[in-house]
Scaffold this active site. Structure first.
Site, PDB file in Angstrom:
ATOM      1  N   LYS A 199     -43.333 -28.798  15.343  1.00  0.00           N
ATOM      2  CA  LYS A 199     -43.188 -27.346  15.254  1.00  0.00           C
ATOM      3  C   LYS A 199     -42.286 -26.871  16.391  1.00  0.00           C
ATOM      4  CE  LYS A 199     -45.721 -23.048  15.357  1.00  0.00           C
ATOM      5  NZ  LYS A 199     -47.017 -22.385  15.254  1.00  0.00           N
ATOM      6  N   LYS A 252     -41.803 -27.650  10.798  1.00  0.00           N
ATOM      7  CA  LYS A 252     -41.707 -26.193  10.756  1.00  0.00           C
ATOM      8  C   LYS A 252     -40.774 -25.689  11.843  1.00  0.00           C
ATOM      9  CE  LYS A 252     -44.550 -22.223  11.490  1.00  0.00           C
ATOM     10  NZ  LYS A 252     -45.763 -21.737  12.079  1.00  0.00           N
TER      11      LYS A 252
HETATM   12  C1  PBG Z   1     -49.174 -20.009  15.078  1.00  0.00           C
HETATM   13  C2  PBG Z   1     -48.286 -19.861  13.892  1.00  0.00           C
HETATM   14  C3  PBG Z   1     -47.049 -19.225  13.820  1.00  0.00           C
HETATM   15  C4  PBG Z   1     -46.597 -19.378  12.497  1.00  0.00           C
HETATM   16  C5  PBG Z   1     -47.574 -20.075  11.809  1.00  0.00           C
HETATM   17  N1  PBG Z   1     -48.594 -20.399  12.687  1.00  0.00           N
HETATM   18  C6  PBG Z   1     -46.326 -18.426  14.839  1.00  0.00           C
HETATM   19  C7  PBG Z   1     -45.815 -19.038  16.044  1.00  0.00           C
HETATM   20  O1  PBG Z   1     -45.983 -20.205  16.311  1.00  0.00           O
HETATM   21  O2  PBG Z   1     -45.224 -18.298  16.822  1.00  0.00           O
HETATM   22  C8  PBG Z   1     -45.315 -18.846  11.956  1.00  0.00           C
HETATM   23  C9  PBG Z   1     -45.212 -18.761  10.470  1.00  0.00           C
HETATM   24  C10 PBG Z   1     -44.036 -18.016   9.960  1.00  0.00           C
HETATM   25  O3  PBG Z   1     -43.118 -17.623  10.702  1.00  0.00           O
HETATM   26  O4  PBG Z   1     -43.991 -17.787   8.743  1.00  0.00           O
HETATM   27  N2  PBG Z   1     -50.526 -19.730  14.784  1.00  0.00           N
END
Ligand code: PBG
Length: 327
Positions: A199, A252
C-alpha cells in the site's frame, strides 16, 4: 524481394464483435468485484460524498439496501468502512462491539452472510481523532507495536460481528502476524486475512478522506505507507505478510501501480487483489461530467486492465454498476 501482401494480418481476429469475443484473453466477472461501502453513525439519511458523486456514507438501512443491490447484481464481496460519530486518540470504536462497523456487520451478516463475502477494513484512521492509522507516542510518532495490540483487538471484534475476511490496511510492521495470533487465540481460525500488503503513500486517496472523514490532522502517512518510487519493496512487503499468515494480498492503488500488480501476481500463489481507489473514481467521474470521457467504456477498460495485469479480485466503487454492465 518484397511480399505483395502482408504475411500476417492480425486484423482478421479483430474483424467482428463475435471474433473479438472468441479470442479475448481477459474477462472481468462480477463475482471478482468487491464493493467498498461506508456506514456512518448518527445520520438519518444517506449522504453523498462530494468528491465521489454516486458514493454515499450510509445509514444502517441504506447500507443494507445498497448491499442487497450489489449482491443482486452478482458482486462477490463487500468491504466495509465505518465512520463513527465520535473519535478519540486511541480509536475506541474500532473494537467496541457497539461501534458502528460492528453493528452494521452483524446486520449484514444476518441478511447476506451466505451470499457474499463480508470484509472489513481493519485500521484506526477512521476512528482516531488525529486521523493517523495508529496510536501516537508523546512526540507524535506512530507507535508501531502499541498499534498492533489495537489492531488485534479490532480484528477479534470484527470477527465476532461476522466478518469472513479482515483486511489490515495500516501498514504497521508485524500487523498480519499480530492479527492472526489474536484471531486464532479467540477461536476465529476460519476468518481469513486479506493484507493490504503493498500500500503506497498515494495522493489518489484524497477523496476517501472525505468519505471516511480521516484526513491526518498533521503530517502524512509516508512513515508507514510505501514510497511510490519503490517496486521491489512491494515484493518484500508481500513476502512478509505471507510469512505472517496472510491468505490473500492486495496492491493499492491499482491503476498507477499495475506494474506492481503484475510483479506480485507472478511472484505468489495466493489470490492477488487490487484496489481501484477513490481518486481513480473521482477522476473518471469528473471528466465524464464534463463530457471529456466516455464513462462506461473507461470503467470497463480500467477493470479489464486490472485483470490483464494479473489482479484476481478488484475493489471498485463501481462494482454494482460494472457487474450490471458485464451481465
Ligand atoms: C486506511 C485506508 C485508506 C483507504 C483505504 N483504507 C486511506 C489511507 O490509507 O489514507 C483509501 C481508499 C481509497 O482511496 O479509495 N484505512
Amino acid at each position: 524481394m518484397t511480399a505483395r501482401f502482408p504475411l500476417a494480418r492480425p486484423r482478421r481476429l479483430r474483424a467482428t464483435p463475435a471474433m473479438r469475443r472468441l479470442v479475448a484473453e481477459t474477462r472481468v466477472r462480477p463475482e471478482e468485484l468487491i464493493l467498498p461501502m461506508f456506514v456512518k453513525e448518527g445520520i438519518d439519511a444517506p449522504q453523498e460524498i462530494g468528491s465521489m458523486p454516486g458514493v454515499h456514507q450510509h445509514t444502517l438501512d441504506s447500507l443494507r439496501k445498497s448491499a442487497e443491490e450489489a449482491v443482486g447484481a452478482g458482486v462477490g464481496g463487500i468491504m466495509l468502512f465505518g465512520v463513527p460519530a465520535a473519535k478519540d486518540e486511541r480509536g475506541s470504536s474500532a473494537d467496541d462491539p457497539d461501534g458502528i462497523v460492528q453493528v452494521a456487520l452483524r446486520k449484514l451478516a444476518a441478511d447476506l452472510g451466505d451470499e457474499v463475502v463480508l470484509m472489513t477494513d481493519l485500521c484506526l484512521d477512521e476512528y482516531t481523532s488525529h486521523g493517523h492509522c495508529g496510536l501516537l507516542t508523546d512526540t507524535g510518532e506512530v507507535d508501531n507495536d502499541a498499534t498492533l495490540e489495537r489492531y488485534a483487538s479490532a480484528a477479534v471484534a470484527q470477527a465476532a460481528a461476522g466478518a469472513a475476511v479482515v483486511a489490515p490496511s495500516g501498514m504497521m510492521d508485524g500487523q498480519v502476524g499480530a492479527i492472526r495470533a489474536a484471531l486464532d487465540g479467540a477461536g476465529y481460525t476460519g476468518v481469513a486475512i486479506l493484507a493490504y500488503a503493498a500500500k503506497y503513500a498515494s495522493a489518489f486517496y484524497g477523496p476517501f478522506r472525505d468519505a471516511a472523514e480521516c484526513a491526518p490532522q498533521f503530517g502524512d502517512r509516508s512513515s508507514y505507507q510505501q514510497d511510490p518510487a519503490n517496486a521491489r519493496e512491494a515484493l518484500r512487503e508481500v513476502e512478509l505478510d505471507l510469512a505472517e499468515g496472510a491468505d490473500m494480498v492486495m496492491v493499492k492503488p491499482g491503476l498507477a501501480y499495475l506494474d506492481i500488480v503484475a510483479r506480485v501476481a507472478e511472484a505468489v500463489s495466493v489470490p492477488v487483489s487490487a484496489y481501484q481507489v477513490s481518486g481513480e473514481y473521482a477522476m473518471v467521474e469528473a471528466a465524464a461530467r464534463n463530457g471529456w470521457l466516455e464513462r462506461e467504456r473507461v470503467i470497463l477498460e480500467t477493470l479489464t486492465s486490472y485483470r490483464r495485469a494479473g489482479a484476481g479480485q478488484i475493489l471498485t466503487y463501481w462494482a454494482t454498476e460494472a457487474a450490471r454492465l458485464l451481465r
